[in-house]
Design a protein around this motif. Structure first.
Motif, short mmCIF file in Angstrom:
data_model
loop_
_atom_site.label_atom_id
_atom_site.label_comp_id
_atom_site.label_asym_id
_atom_site.label_seq_id
_atom_site.Cartn_x
_atom_site.Cartn_y
_atom_site.Cartn_z
N ALA A 138 -8.78 45.11 7.04
CA ALA A 138 -7.54 45.26 6.28
C ALA A 138 -7.74 44.88 4.82
N HIS A 139 -8.47 43.80 4.59
CA HIS A 139 -8.72 43.36 3.21
C HIS A 139 -9.44 44.46 2.41
N ALA A 177 -0.55 55.97 0.75
CA ALA A 177 0.45 55.44 1.68
C ALA A 177 -0.17 55.19 3.05
N ARG A 178 -1.00 56.13 3.51
CA ARG A 178 -1.64 55.97 4.82
C ARG A 178 -2.59 54.78 4.81
N ALA A 218 -3.73 49.30 6.46
CA ALA A 218 -4.13 47.94 6.10
C ALA A 218 -3.13 46.92 6.65
N GLY A 219 -1.85 47.21 6.47
CA GLY A 219 -0.82 46.30 6.96
C GLY A 219 -0.87 46.12 8.46
N LYS A 220 -1.02 47.23 9.18
CA LYS A 220 -1.08 47.16 10.64
C LYS A 220 -2.31 46.36 11.11
N ARG A 223 -0.07 37.84 5.67
CA ARG A 223 -0.79 38.72 4.74
C ARG A 223 -0.26 40.14 4.83
N ALA A 224 0.11 40.56 6.03
CA ALA A 224 0.71 41.88 6.20
C ALA A 224 2.01 41.97 5.43
#
Length: 231
Positions: free
Chosen positions: A137-138, A165-166, A171-173, A183-184
């Motif tokens: 994610a980072h 956006a994708r 990353a958030g998920k 962090r999300a």
């Protein structure tokens, strides 16, 4: 026999390279290679091994000739990607080394090298392969930041591309899957993904925060439900 006498004459005169070429012309390849080695013409020996598709022997000869890159390429041909990667890395060619480590399934080594050269999407894929969601994610976050900064964008809602956006959503998920909801949440807000930030806040029982985020999205019905849950 005349041909053999000619070769022997060159050998006796110490002209081993000429003798080796005659052996090669006669298609006496083992003798030619042996003579090239005696003449310390390792490149010719390696090239002949390569033409004969004797990849590992070719690699050995290229190493003798101090041509590490061609030697490494021979190693790749026999599936020794990790060994080839080691040589590319030792000579500062991190991107090629990372690709080879990835092909060898050594995702941890590939990830480190990709991070070193700021190849964030590739590093992220490696960390995903390893199940290291937060690190993945980072790197996707770094990719998002680099692309939006370069494009003069920023918030997804302010006109970022579908691709950005994708990346941001993924990353958030991954932060959530990796057990880093804070962090999300921070990243969702930074990327302007208020809906996702609101859903996460609601999951954690932060209904007022969720309501405020939904108001930013002009989701009045959803905001009202959150205010109701907040009491």
């Amino acid at each position: 026999r005349r041909f053999e006498r000619e070769i022997k004459r060159f050998e006796k005169a110490g002209d081993l390279a000429r003798a080796a070429r005659l052996y090669e012309e006669a298609e006496w390849y083992p003798e030619a290679i042996n003579m090239y080695v005696q003449a310390k013409d390792y490149v010719s020996a390696a090239t002949l091994h390569e033409e004969l598709e004797q990849w590992e022997r070719a690699a050995d000869m290229y190493f003798q000739a101090e041509d590490w890159k061609r030697a490494a390429q021979m190693l790749v041909k026999v599936g020794k990607h990790a060994e080839a990667a080691k040589h590319f890395n030792q000579h500062g060619q991190k991107i090629d080394a990372a690709k080879l480590y990835f092909d060898a399934g050594q995702y941890d080594k590939a990830a480190v090298l990709y991070e070193d050269v700021s190849y964030f999407p590739q590093a992220a894929k490696c960390f995903e392969k390893l199940g290291e969601h937060v690190k993945a994610a980072h790197n996707y976050e770094q990719q998002w930041f680099a692309s939006t900064s370069a494009g003069g964008g920023g918030l997804i809602a302010a006109g970022g591309s579908d691709r950005e956006a994708r990346v941001a959503l993924h990353a958030g998920k991954l932060y959530e899957q990796g057990g880093a909801p804070e962090r999300a949440a921070e990243f969702y807000k930074r990327a302007g993904l208020s809906q996702q930030a609101a859903e996460l806040a609601a999951k954690e029982g932060r209904y007022l925060d969720a309501a405020e985020l939904l108001l930013k999205e002009e989701n009045l019905k959803g905001a009202a439900e959150m205010f109701e849950k907040a009491g």
